[in-house]
Scaffold this motif. Structure first.
Motif, short mmCIF file in Angstrom:
data_model
loop_
_atom_site.label_atom_id
_atom_site.label_comp_id
_atom_site.label_asym_id
_atom_site.label_seq_id
_atom_site.Cartn_x
_atom_site.Cartn_y
_atom_site.Cartn_z
N LEU A 105 14.73 -9.89 -20.03
CA LEU A 105 14.69 -10.50 -18.70
C LEU A 105 15.81 -11.53 -18.53
CD1 LEU A 105 10.85 -10.81 -18.37
CD2 LEU A 105 12.35 -9.37 -16.98
N LEU A 106 16.04 -12.33 -19.56
CA LEU A 106 17.12 -13.32 -19.48
C LEU A 106 18.47 -12.63 -19.28
CD1 LEU A 106 16.05 -15.84 -22.24
CD2 LEU A 106 15.96 -16.15 -19.76
N PHE A 107 18.73 -11.57 -20.05
CA PHE A 107 19.99 -10.85 -19.89
C PHE A 107 20.13 -10.25 -18.49
CE2 PHE A 107 19.90 -10.38 -24.70
CZ PHE A 107 20.83 -11.39 -24.90
N ALA A 108 19.05 -9.76 -17.94
CA ALA A 108 19.09 -9.19 -16.58
C ALA A 108 19.41 -10.28 -15.56
CB ALA A 108 17.78 -8.49 -16.26
N PHE A 109 18.81 -11.47 -15.70
CA PHE A 109 19.14 -12.58 -14.80
C PHE A 109 20.60 -12.99 -14.98
CE2 PHE A 109 14.55 -13.54 -14.15
CZ PHE A 109 14.58 -13.74 -12.76
#
Length: 121
Positions: free
Chosen positions: A6-10
């Motif tokens: 999720l962090l990488f997607a943000f």
């Protein structure tokens, strides 16, 4: 889907020039959570974060209208730390997997769209 997914997607959402997004890691590394700050939030003040990504990949929200738009449920009692207490609604890791599969970008897109629609981004 993990917290890192999720962090990488943000981060990728932010790198494509769509929005400036900041993060603040809180708690122990294996059990911690991450506050997500949209472009209108002050990353120096953890209380302004509207999204919390828990260590287990669940995502919590502080805004009821955003939570409702995404189908988030009230968080179980005892889940909220004092600093995330205002994040009262949650998409559990199980719900995220069922709704978004392994596509973190799809989830981040839905979160950003819901926040924009509710003027909280």
């Amino acid at each position: 889907m993990s917290q890192n997914d999720l962090l990488f997607a943000f981060i990728e959402h932010s790198q494509h020039g769509q929005d400036h997004i900041a993060f603040s890691k809180r708690g122990a590394s294996s059990r911690g959570y991450v506050n997500v700050f949209g472009p209108s939030h002050d990353p120096r003040d953890p209380k302004t974060a509207r999204i919390v990504i828990d260590h287990d990949g669940s995502v919590a929200f502080k805004d009821a209208s955003v939570a409702q738009a995404l189908g988030a449920q009230p968080r179980p009692e005892g889940v909220m730390a004092p600093s995330t207490g205002a994040a009262r609604w949650e998409l559990s890791a199980t719900t995220i997997a069922a709704t978004y599969g392994g596509n973190a970008h799809k989830l981040v897109g839905a979160i950003v769209a819901a926040m924009r629609a509710n003027a909280t981004w």
